[in-house]
Write a protein that holds these residues in place. Structure first.
Motif, short mmCIF file in Angstrom:
data_model
loop_
_atom_site.label_atom_id
_atom_site.label_comp_id
_atom_site.label_asym_id
_atom_site.label_seq_id
_atom_site.Cartn_x
_atom_site.Cartn_y
_atom_site.Cartn_z
N GLU A 80 37.90 51.08 50.47
CA GLU A 80 36.79 51.52 49.63
C GLU A 80 35.89 50.39 49.15
O GLU A 80 34.87 50.64 48.54
CB GLU A 80 37.34 52.26 48.40
CG GLU A 80 37.91 51.32 47.34
CD GLU A 80 37.99 51.97 45.97
OE1 GLU A 80 37.79 51.28 44.97
OE2 GLU A 80 38.27 53.17 45.92
N ALA A 81 36.25 49.12 49.37
CA ALA A 81 35.48 48.01 48.83
C ALA A 81 35.10 47.04 49.93
O ALA A 81 35.65 45.95 50.05
CB ALA A 81 36.28 47.31 47.74
N GLY A 118 36.96 51.56 39.67
CA GLY A 118 37.10 51.04 41.03
C GLY A 118 37.98 49.81 41.11
O GLY A 118 38.20 49.10 40.11
N ILE A 119 38.50 49.57 42.29
CA ILE A 119 39.43 48.45 42.49
C ILE A 119 38.76 47.12 42.21
O ILE A 119 39.37 46.19 41.69
CB ILE A 119 40.00 48.50 43.93
CG1 ILE A 119 41.18 47.54 44.08
CG2 ILE A 119 38.92 48.17 44.97
CD1 ILE A 119 42.44 48.06 43.50
N GLY A 120 37.47 46.99 42.54
CA GLY A 120 36.76 45.75 42.30
C GLY A 120 36.67 45.42 40.82
O GLY A 120 36.72 44.24 40.43
N THR A 121 36.55 46.44 39.97
CA THR A 121 36.49 46.22 38.53
C THR A 121 37.82 45.72 37.99
O THR A 121 37.87 44.84 37.12
CB THR A 121 36.08 47.52 37.81
OG1 THR A 121 34.83 47.97 38.33
CG2 THR A 121 35.94 47.30 36.32
N SER A 122 38.92 46.27 38.47
CA SER A 122 40.24 45.79 38.06
C SER A 122 40.44 44.33 38.45
O SER A 122 40.96 43.52 37.67
CB SER A 122 41.34 46.65 38.69
OG SER A 122 41.32 47.97 38.19
N ILE A 123 40.00 43.97 39.65
CA ILE A 123 40.12 42.59 40.11
C ILE A 123 39.28 41.67 39.23
O ILE A 123 39.74 40.60 38.79
CB ILE A 123 39.70 42.47 41.58
CG1 ILE A 123 40.73 43.15 42.48
CG2 ILE A 123 39.52 41.01 41.99
CD1 ILE A 123 40.36 43.17 43.94
N ALA A 124 38.04 42.06 38.93
CA ALA A 124 37.16 41.23 38.11
C ALA A 124 37.75 41.03 36.71
O ALA A 124 37.64 39.94 36.12
CB ALA A 124 35.78 41.88 38.01
N THR A 125 38.41 42.06 36.19
CA THR A 125 39.03 41.96 34.86
C THR A 125 40.15 40.92 34.85
O THR A 125 40.24 40.10 33.93
CB THR A 125 39.57 43.33 34.43
OG1 THR A 125 38.51 44.29 34.45
CG2 THR A 125 40.17 43.26 33.04
N LEU A 126 40.99 40.94 35.87
CA LEU A 126 42.09 39.98 35.94
C LEU A 126 41.59 38.58 36.28
O LEU A 126 42.14 37.58 35.80
CB LEU A 126 43.11 40.44 36.98
CG LEU A 126 43.90 41.69 36.58
CD1 LEU A 126 44.71 42.23 37.76
CD2 LEU A 126 44.83 41.39 35.40
#
Length: 403
Positions: free
Chosen positions: A128-129, A211-219
């Protein structure tokens, strides 16, 4: 030696080959037929060998050194079998069996590699990304340190569903030193969500809704680390992976009983437990029976991931690999390319001594706070312990630098 004896010796040594007497031609044609049969077996072996080597090169499953050694060994075996087929009857029979068996193994191995390659393609296709795939495309995972975000979403079925991420683990990998650091962050960690929360704070698990990209950016923002890759799994994929591995041995820090909300009521012993897929899922979902709640659940999730990695590094995975990948392909998603996954397989085969896996969990204190994604009042959250976060940053840097 007397002349008459020497003459008889030379005469006997130079005796011409006898021709077949009338009516006995079949007997004298057998050596010719044996040679033809031996050559046929040799051709079959050579064809199987070439098919195996070409498949290995094209599919990229074996290190070059191993392929070179395999080429020499297979050639010597083929010549040895050919010589056996020109010997006495027991050797001929054994040589034929060995030649056919070796050819069958090589052909089967070629199809095995093809199945692995096809299964890997199912996981890497259609994530999805695509922007994350472009970001990570140039990384050589067999040589460069990298981090992977492992996200576990709390649903069954299709992995493409957007949902909260209840499992948030960063795996930092150094392929040269064979080091893997697993970092677990509690789902209720009270953090900013870059590009979404506008400076306000929210639960980490809510980042998954964007979205998965937002979780990654948060970490990435929390630990000041670059995370180019992700792997997303759900309940279905966890059950299938554990069952295909034949179960896993998980070390629990506590003794407790899981509740119905975990999906299965069972007793967990302190120390080593052998879990099937459904039991492993109940173990990682349970938190109400744990005194430290979600923090301990995060440690339990780490224990399961670590057990799965260790089981996957065992020799048995070479047989179970295609089935494992094929079964979870519809319920697992990653932005790694097929080539990068192949490089990881090749790196593992190069260093058969396995990986050193260590785990650490972020810590914090419980509180009730307002969250960006919820307007109905305060929610239970975990306030990050800054010393714990800083320690994790140092550990990640140490693995990346090979210390």
């Amino acid at each position: 030696m007397p002349e008459d004896l020497d003459f008889r010796y030379e005469k006997r040594r130079k005796r011409p080959e006898r021709t077949a007497p009338s009516g006995r031609g079949e007997r004298y044609q057998k050596p010719v037929r044996r040679k033809k049969a031996g050559r046929l077996i040799l051709l079959i072996q050579l064809f199987a060998t070439v098919l195996f080597l070409l498949s290995a090169v094209y599919l990229g499953m074996f290190p070059w050194l191993y392929l070179g050694i395999a080429s020499i060994v297979l050639l010597l075996l083929a010549l040895g079998v050919y010589r056996m087929q020109n010997g006495f009857r027991p050797k001929r029979f054994l040589g034929t069996l060995l030649g056919l068996a070796l050819s069958a193994i090589l052909v089967a191995s070629s199809f095995f590699m093809y199945e692995v390659r096809s299964a890997l393609g199912k996981i890497t296709d259609g994530n999805e990304a695509p922007e994350l795939t472009e970001k990570a495309a140039g990384i050589d995972v067999s040589q460069e340190p990298f981090s992977v975000y492992i996200s576990g979403i709390d649903v069954y079925g299709e992995i493409t569903q957007q949902s909260r991420s209840d499992v948030n683990i960063i795996a930092t990998v150094n392929p040269k030193t064979k080091e893997v650091l697993l970092v677990t962050t509690p789902r209720d960690y009270y953090v900013e969500i870059p590009g979404v929360s506008e400076g306000q704070k929210d639960k980490l698990t809510h980042a998954g809704n964007y979205g998965i990209g937002t979780s990654i950016a948060t970490l990435e923002n929390l630990y000041e680390v670059d995370i180019p890759f992700y792997v997303r799994v759900n309940f279905t994929s966890l059950i299938q992976m554990v069952d295909t591995l034949g179960g896993i041995d998980v070390k629990s820090e506590l003794e407790f009983d899981t509740g119905e909300e975990s999906g299965l009521v069972m007793h967990v012993e302190k120390g080593l437990n052998h879990f099937n897929g459904q039991e492993a899922l109940a173990f990682v979902r349970e938190r109400h029976a744990l005194e430290d709640g979600d923090n301990q659940r995060g440690k339990n999730q780490q224990a399961v991931i670590e057990a799965m990695i260790k089981k996957a590094m065992s020799p048995s995975i070479l047989i179970k690999g295609p089935k494992l990948i094929d079964q979870v392909s519809g319920n697992t998603e990653t932005n790694m390319t097929t080539k990068q996954l192949q490089e990881l397989v090749r790196a593992q085969l190069t260093g058969l001594n396995g990986w050193n896996v260590t785990s650490v969990a972020a810590e914090g204190t419980s509180a009730r706070k307002y969250c960006y994604s919820y307007s109905g009042g305060t929610l239970y959250v975990t306030i990050p312990d800054e010393a714990s976060v800083a320690d994790i940053r140092d550990k990640i840097n140490a693995v990346e630098e090979g210390k």
